[in-house]
Design a protein around this motif. Structure first.
Motif, short mmCIF file in Angstrom:
data_model
loop_
_atom_site.label_atom_id
_atom_site.label_comp_id
_atom_site.label_asym_id
_atom_site.label_seq_id
_atom_site.Cartn_x
_atom_site.Cartn_y
_atom_site.Cartn_z
N PRO A 1 71.55 -44.69 74.61
CA PRO A 1 72.96 -44.37 74.84
C PRO A 1 73.91 -45.43 74.30
O PRO A 1 75.01 -45.10 73.83
N ARG A 2 73.51 -46.70 74.35
CA ARG A 2 74.38 -47.74 73.79
C ARG A 2 74.45 -47.64 72.27
O ARG A 2 75.50 -47.87 71.67
N LEU A 3 73.32 -47.29 71.65
CA LEU A 3 73.33 -47.09 70.20
C LEU A 3 74.21 -45.90 69.84
O LEU A 3 74.98 -45.94 68.87
N THR A 4 74.10 -44.83 70.62
CA THR A 4 74.94 -43.65 70.40
C THR A 4 76.40 -44.03 70.41
O THR A 4 77.17 -43.68 69.50
N ALA A 5 76.82 -44.72 71.45
CA ALA A 5 78.22 -45.09 71.60
C ALA A 5 78.67 -45.99 70.45
O ALA A 5 79.77 -45.83 69.91
N PHE A 6 77.81 -46.94 70.07
CA PHE A 6 78.15 -47.86 68.99
C PHE A 6 78.36 -47.12 67.68
O PHE A 6 79.35 -47.35 66.96
N LEU A 7 77.44 -46.22 67.32
CA LEU A 7 77.53 -45.50 66.06
C LEU A 7 78.77 -44.61 66.01
O LEU A 7 79.49 -44.56 65.01
N LYS A 8 79.04 -43.90 67.11
CA LYS A 8 80.19 -43.00 67.11
C LYS A 8 81.51 -43.76 67.09
O LYS A 8 82.47 -43.33 66.43
N LEU A 9 81.58 -44.87 67.81
CA LEU A 9 82.80 -45.67 67.80
C LEU A 9 83.05 -46.25 66.41
O LEU A 9 84.18 -46.22 65.89
N ARG B 1 79.84 -38.40 45.62
CA ARG B 1 79.54 -36.99 45.91
C ARG B 1 78.08 -36.70 45.57
O ARG B 1 77.37 -36.03 46.32
N GLN B 2 77.62 -37.24 44.45
CA GLN B 2 76.22 -37.03 44.05
C GLN B 2 75.28 -37.70 45.03
O GLN B 2 74.20 -37.17 45.32
N TRP B 3 75.65 -38.87 45.55
CA TRP B 3 74.79 -39.56 46.53
C TRP B 3 74.56 -38.65 47.74
O TRP B 3 73.42 -38.55 48.23
N LEU B 4 75.60 -38.01 48.22
CA LEU B 4 75.44 -37.10 49.36
C LEU B 4 74.51 -35.94 49.03
O LEU B 4 73.73 -35.50 49.87
N ARG B 5 74.61 -35.45 47.81
CA ARG B 5 73.75 -34.33 47.41
C ARG B 5 72.28 -34.72 47.38
O ARG B 5 71.41 -33.93 47.75
N THR B 6 72.00 -35.93 46.94
CA THR B 6 70.61 -36.33 46.77
C THR B 6 70.04 -37.08 47.98
O THR B 6 68.85 -37.00 48.26
N GLU B 7 70.89 -37.80 48.70
CA GLU B 7 70.41 -38.65 49.79
C GLU B 7 70.90 -38.21 51.17
O GLU B 7 70.42 -38.71 52.18
N GLY B 8 71.86 -37.30 51.20
CA GLY B 8 72.50 -36.96 52.46
C GLY B 8 71.56 -36.41 53.52
O GLY B 8 71.73 -36.68 54.71
N ALA B 9 70.55 -35.65 53.11
CA ALA B 9 69.63 -35.06 54.09
C ALA B 9 68.93 -36.13 54.92
O ALA B 9 68.62 -35.91 56.10
N ALA B 10 68.72 -37.31 54.33
CA ALA B 10 68.03 -38.37 55.05
C ALA B 10 68.84 -38.87 56.24
O ALA B 10 68.27 -39.40 57.20
N LEU B 11 70.16 -38.69 56.21
CA LEU B 11 70.99 -39.13 57.33
C LEU B 11 70.72 -38.32 58.59
O LEU B 11 71.01 -38.77 59.69
N HIS B 12 70.15 -37.14 58.42
CA HIS B 12 69.85 -36.29 59.57
C HIS B 12 68.47 -36.59 60.16
O HIS B 12 68.07 -35.97 61.14
N ARG B 13 67.75 -37.51 59.57
CA ARG B 13 66.41 -37.80 60.05
C ARG B 13 66.38 -38.86 61.14
O ARG B 13 65.34 -39.10 61.70
N LEU B 14 67.51 -39.48 61.39
CA LEU B 14 67.57 -40.41 62.51
C LEU B 14 67.43 -39.62 63.78
O LEU B 14 68.24 -38.74 64.08
N ARG B 15 66.36 -39.91 64.57
CA ARG B 15 66.06 -39.11 65.75
C ARG B 15 65.97 -39.97 67.00
O ARG B 15 64.95 -39.99 67.68
N PRO B 16 67.04 -40.71 67.34
CA PRO B 16 66.95 -41.50 68.56
C PRO B 16 67.50 -40.75 69.77
O PRO B 16 68.03 -41.36 70.69
N ASN B 17 67.43 -39.41 69.75
CA ASN B 17 68.08 -38.60 70.77
C ASN B 17 69.58 -38.82 70.77
O ASN B 17 70.24 -38.70 71.79
N VAL B 18 70.12 -39.18 69.58
CA VAL B 18 71.56 -39.31 69.42
C VAL B 18 72.05 -37.97 68.89
O VAL B 18 71.66 -37.54 67.83
N ALA B 19 72.90 -37.30 69.61
CA ALA B 19 73.34 -35.97 69.19
C ALA B 19 74.74 -35.70 69.71
O ALA B 19 75.26 -36.39 70.57
N GLY B 20 75.33 -34.64 69.17
CA GLY B 20 76.62 -34.19 69.66
C GLY B 20 77.78 -34.95 69.04
O GLY B 20 77.62 -35.95 68.41
#
Length: 239
Positions: A121-129, A220-239
């Motif tokens: 939860p502290r990581l969640t708050a830090f990332l979102k802030l 823009r190209q970076w997001l196309r090629t690397e963006g999917a990896a940003l969704h692989r962070l799975r620390p139960n951080v969601a919403g």
């Protein structure tokens, strides 16, 4: 409404259960973005029967996860721990316990209060802030450059888009942009603020984006090629 269930195995599988009034049968879907497994069931179907269906597909689920490069462990990881790395502004930082009250980046470490039970939860708050601070600054800067104003900023964990701009000037961004290099986050802010001037993707719109960020194409190209990896962070951080 969606809730999660766990199937026994090595390792166990975490599955999101989603009821749908339109569903006529059970169906399984594995997201290519983050490996999330979703089981859709008819509105009045028995959950026990749905889980039995999923158990019967256990081998298929694990095979698909492996083919996508996630592996079952990437989906069922119960949460990040001290010593793990997380992406932040394009860098891999090591989660490090420290005697402090608030998270802080120091060199290649992300220093966190030492209580492991509160790490996620502290990581969640830090990332979102951090995401809100960076995106607000970038949006303010680009809007000022155009002499325009936006209505508000909201953050979400969207899977199909990195940002949006409504006709009344409301900006929405994915908080996961804080995981990307700063210039990529800045490009998305420029893109959405440009919609305040052009609510389309016409040549005139891209001319506005280029005015705000002349080298936007590579980000823009970076997001196309690397963006999917940003969704692989799975620390139960969601919403």
């Amino acid at each position: 409404m969606t809730r999660t269930a766990r199937l026994d195995g090595t390792p166990p599988l975490e599955i999101a259960l989603r009821r749908s009034a339109r569903a006529r049968r059970f169906s399984l879907r594995v997201s290519r973005l983050d490996g999330r497994v979703t089981l859709t069931l008819p509105q009045h179907a028995r959950e026990a029967e749905a889980l039995a269906f999923a158990r019967g597909k256990d081998g298929w689920i694990r095979q698909v996860l492996g083919q996508m490069g996630f592996g079952a462990g990437a989906v069922t990881e119960p949460g990040l721990r001290f010593g793990d790395t997380v992406p932040f502004e394009g860098r891999a930082l090591v989660l490090t316990p420290a005697a402090l009250r608030s998270p802080r980046v120091e060199g290649s470490a992300l220093l966190m209060p030492a209580d492991p039970a509160r790490l996620v939860p502290r990581l969640t708050a830090f990332l979102k802030l951090a995401a809100r601070d960076r995106l607000t600054e970038a949006s303010d800067r680009h809007a000022a450059a155009l002499g325009l104003r936006y209505a508000r900023i909201t953050l979400r964990d969207t899977r199909s888009r990195w940002g949006s701009c409504t006709s009344d000037g409301a900006l929405m961004y994915s908080w996961r942009l804080i995981l990307a290099p700063p210039a990529v986050l800045d490009y998305v802010a420029a893109h959405e603020v440009a919609h305040l001037a052009e609510m389309n993707h016409s040549p005139a719109f891209w001319a506005v984006v280029a005015r705000l960020m002349p080298d936007y194409a590579r980000h823009r190209q970076w997001l196309r090629t690397e963006g999917a990896a940003l969704h692989r962070l799975r620390p139960n951080v969601a919403g």
